[in-house]
Write a protein that holds these residues in place. Structure first.
Motif, PDB file in Angstrom:
ATOM      1  N   SER A  53      -4.006  19.076  16.148  1.00 42.21           N
ATOM      2  CA  SER A  53      -3.371  19.534  17.637  1.00 42.21           C
ATOM      3  C   SER A  53      -4.473  20.720  18.097  1.00 42.21           C
ATOM      4  O   SER A  53      -5.292  21.077  17.497  1.00 42.21           O
ATOM      5  CB  SER A  53      -1.973  19.994  17.329  1.00 42.21           C
ATOM      6  OG  SER A  53      -2.018  21.017  16.384  1.00 42.21           O
ATOM      7  N   SER A  54      -4.155  21.035  19.429  1.00 38.38           N
ATOM      8  CA  SER A  54      -5.110  22.008  19.881  1.00 38.38           C
ATOM      9  C   SER A  54      -4.942  23.366  19.459  1.00 38.38           C
ATOM     10  O   SER A  54      -3.995  23.961  19.648  1.00 38.38           O
ATOM     11  CB  SER A  54      -4.835  21.940  21.528  1.00 38.38           C
ATOM     12  OG  SER A  54      -4.735  20.702  22.316  1.00 38.38           O
ATOM     13  N   ALA A  55      -5.673  23.771  18.723  1.00 41.99           N
ATOM     14  CA  ALA A  55      -5.898  25.043  18.209  1.00 41.99           C
ATOM     15  C   ALA A  55      -7.233  25.294  17.498  1.00 41.99           C
ATOM     16  O   ALA A  55      -8.353  24.385  17.841  1.00 41.99           O
ATOM     17  CB  ALA A  55      -4.837  25.391  17.304  1.00 41.99           C
ATOM     18  N   PHE A  58      -9.567  22.447  16.093  1.00 46.07           N
ATOM     19  CA  PHE A  58      -9.497  21.021  17.042  1.00 46.07           C
ATOM     20  C   PHE A  58     -10.936  20.430  16.723  1.00 46.07           C
ATOM     21  O   PHE A  58     -10.819  18.966  16.965  1.00 46.07           O
ATOM     22  CB  PHE A  58      -8.949  21.409  18.593  1.00 46.07           C
ATOM     23  CG  PHE A  58     -10.589  21.864  19.173  1.00 46.07           C
ATOM     24  CD1 PHE A  58     -10.704  23.266  19.047  1.00 46.07           C
ATOM     25  CD2 PHE A  58     -11.279  20.824  19.661  1.00 46.07           C
ATOM     26  CE1 PHE A  58     -11.876  23.639  19.803  1.00 46.07           C
ATOM     27  CE2 PHE A  58     -12.415  21.492  20.400  1.00 46.07           C
ATOM     28  CZ  PHE A  58     -12.701  22.701  20.516  1.00 46.07           C
ATOM     29  N   ASN A  72      -1.138  17.602  21.498  1.00 49.24           N
ATOM     30  CA  ASN A  72      -0.912  19.156  21.934  1.00 49.24           C
ATOM     31  C   ASN A  72      -0.794  20.036  20.745  1.00 49.24           C
ATOM     32  O   ASN A  72      -0.282  19.851  19.928  1.00 49.24           O
ATOM     33  CB  ASN A  72       0.298  19.280  23.013  1.00 49.24           C
ATOM     34  CG  ASN A  72      -0.212  18.219  24.334  1.00 49.24           C
ATOM     35  OD1 ASN A  72      -1.387  18.253  24.685  1.00 49.24           O
ATOM     36  ND2 ASN A  72       0.769  17.636  25.055  1.00 49.24           N
ATOM     37  N   HIS A  73      -0.867  21.472  21.411  1.00 53.63           N
ATOM     38  CA  HIS A  73      -0.511  22.303  20.267  1.00 53.63           C
ATOM     39  C   HIS A  73       0.902  22.477  19.771  1.00 53.63           C
ATOM     40  O   HIS A  73       1.986  22.493  20.627  1.00 53.63           O
ATOM     41  CB  HIS A  73      -0.592  23.915  20.983  1.00 53.63           C
ATOM     42  CG  HIS A  73      -0.853  24.947  19.921  1.00 53.63           C
ATOM     43  ND1 HIS A  73      -0.549  26.255  20.325  1.00 53.63           N
ATOM     44  CD2 HIS A  73      -1.378  24.916  18.834  1.00 53.63           C
ATOM     45  CE1 HIS A  73      -0.755  26.971  19.221  1.00 53.63           C
ATOM     46  NE2 HIS A  73      -1.097  26.276  18.266  1.00 53.63           N
ATOM     47  N   GLY A  74       1.029  22.298  18.865  1.00 56.03           N
ATOM     48  CA  GLY A  74       2.702  22.288  17.980  1.00 56.03           C
ATOM     49  C   GLY A  74       3.113  20.732  17.850  1.00 56.03           C
ATOM     50  O   GLY A  74       4.263  20.828  17.469  1.00 56.03           O
ATOM     51  N   GLY A  96      -2.893  21.682  10.871  1.00 55.97           N
ATOM     52  CA  GLY A  96      -2.487  22.597  11.734  1.00 55.97           C
ATOM     53  C   GLY A  96      -2.767  24.054  11.558  1.00 55.97           C
ATOM     54  O   GLY A  96      -2.890  24.282  10.270  1.00 55.97           O
ATOM     55  N   ASP A 100       0.772  26.855  14.721  1.00 57.32           N
ATOM     56  CA  ASP A 100       1.116  25.401  15.180  1.00 57.32           C
ATOM     57  C   ASP A 100       2.136  24.712  14.278  1.00 57.32           C
ATOM     58  O   ASP A 100       3.062  24.081  14.981  1.00 57.32           O
ATOM     59  CB  ASP A 100      -0.144  24.723  14.786  1.00 57.32           C
ATOM     60  CG  ASP A 100      -0.211  23.436  15.460  1.00 57.32           C
ATOM     61  OD1 ASP A 100      -0.011  23.076  16.784  1.00 57.32           O
ATOM     62  OD2 ASP A 100      -0.464  22.393  14.728  1.00 57.32           O
ATOM     63  N   THR A 132      -5.362  31.869  20.567  1.00 58.22           N
ATOM     64  CA  THR A 132      -4.764  32.443  22.063  1.00 58.22           C
ATOM     65  C   THR A 132      -5.021  33.946  22.254  1.00 58.22           C
ATOM     66  O   THR A 132      -4.210  34.568  23.273  1.00 58.22           O
ATOM     67  CB  THR A 132      -3.193  31.951  22.191  1.00 58.22           C
ATOM     68  OG1 THR A 132      -2.719  32.555  21.041  1.00 58.22           O
ATOM     69  CG2 THR A 132      -2.989  30.464  22.505  1.00 58.22           C
TER      70      THR A 132
END
Length: 251
Positions: A53-55, A58, A72-74, A96, A100, A132
């Motif tokens: 996922s997006s982190a 990735f 997607n994230h999470g 993850g 996540d 983030t």
């Protein structure tokens, strides 16, 4: 005489024009390498699907020849549930971060374990939301400084989540462990944890989970060497390494 590979990149590691994008000193590539090495050893490259996922991690999907799904994230665990349901004979591995899996995807994580979904979750724990901006995460250590806890995490912000210990209490879990790659000895132990987790899935026993303690020099405002010492002196005492569940049948 048959040749034996003693060093070099795993067969699954392929070059991509974008290459990997991790910060200097990040251990995500080392963790990825362990996973690729084990897949190589088990000879299941053509039957493996990686879900990411997006982190920070990735870029895993850019540097492997296996089939991959990007969520997607999470939502990586949700996607992995669907992939495994469609392709039950495949090895499904979900990557993850701690934000996540332990925060945004925590509900999916617990429910997949309760259902005894037969895939493997790899959680890379660097103690904050690295991608983030370095905010407090469920796994942040007591006293650890993040961008949202400039004076360090205190009891009024809760306590660090111990994910392998927690999920080991769920009946649908066949394997749960925590490893690190801060020393050669821990690297080899963690590689064994990953192999065992994959074997539990391939033997159709139950849900399997491995947490990695990972350095994040950029987010921690440390040098790579200081980050390795932080893992040894701060993270491992609070989050001990080892296996927390290893069963061959779910009772």
């Amino acid at each position: 005489m048959k040749k034996k590979l003693v060093s070099g990149l795993p067969k699954l590691w392929v070059r991509h024009p974008a290459e990997r994008l991790e910060c200097p000193g990040c251990q995500y590539p080392i963790i990825t390498r362990i996973v690729y090495d084990v897949i190589d050893e088990l000879g299941i490259e053509g039957n493996t699907i990686l879900v990411n996922s997006s982190a920070c991690g990735f870029a895993v999907i850019l540097t492997t020849s296996t089939d991959c799904v990007h969520a997607n994230h999470g939502q990586g665990i949700d996607a992995a549930c669907g992939v495994k349901a469609l392709l039950p004979d495949s090895l499904v591995v979900c990557f993850g971060g701690d934000g996540d899996v332990a925060a945004i995807g925590a509900g999916a994580f617990v429910n997949a374990a309760q259902r005894a979904d037969k895939f493997t979750v790899i959680m890379v724990n660097n103690g904050h939301f690295a991608m983030t901006g370095g905010q407090l995460a469920p796994t942040t250590l007591m006293g650890q400084i993040t961008t949202t806890t400039p004076e360090g995490r205190g009891p009024n912000m809760g306590y660090p989540a111990r994910m392998p210990e927690m999920i080991a209490t769920v009946q649908g879990v066949a394997y749960s462990a925590r490893g690190a790659a801060n020393t050669p000895a821990n690297y080899l132990k963690t590689r064994k944890y990953v192999k065992t987790a994959f074997e539990k899935q391939l033997d159709n026993i139950g849900f399997s989970f491995v947490e990695f303690l990972s350095a994040c020099p950029t987010g921690w405002r440390m040098t790579p060497q200081e980050s390795i010492r932080w893992i040894e002196e701060k993270m491992i005492p609070a989050l001990p390494l080892g296996e927390f569940k290893n069963v061959d049948r779910l009772d």
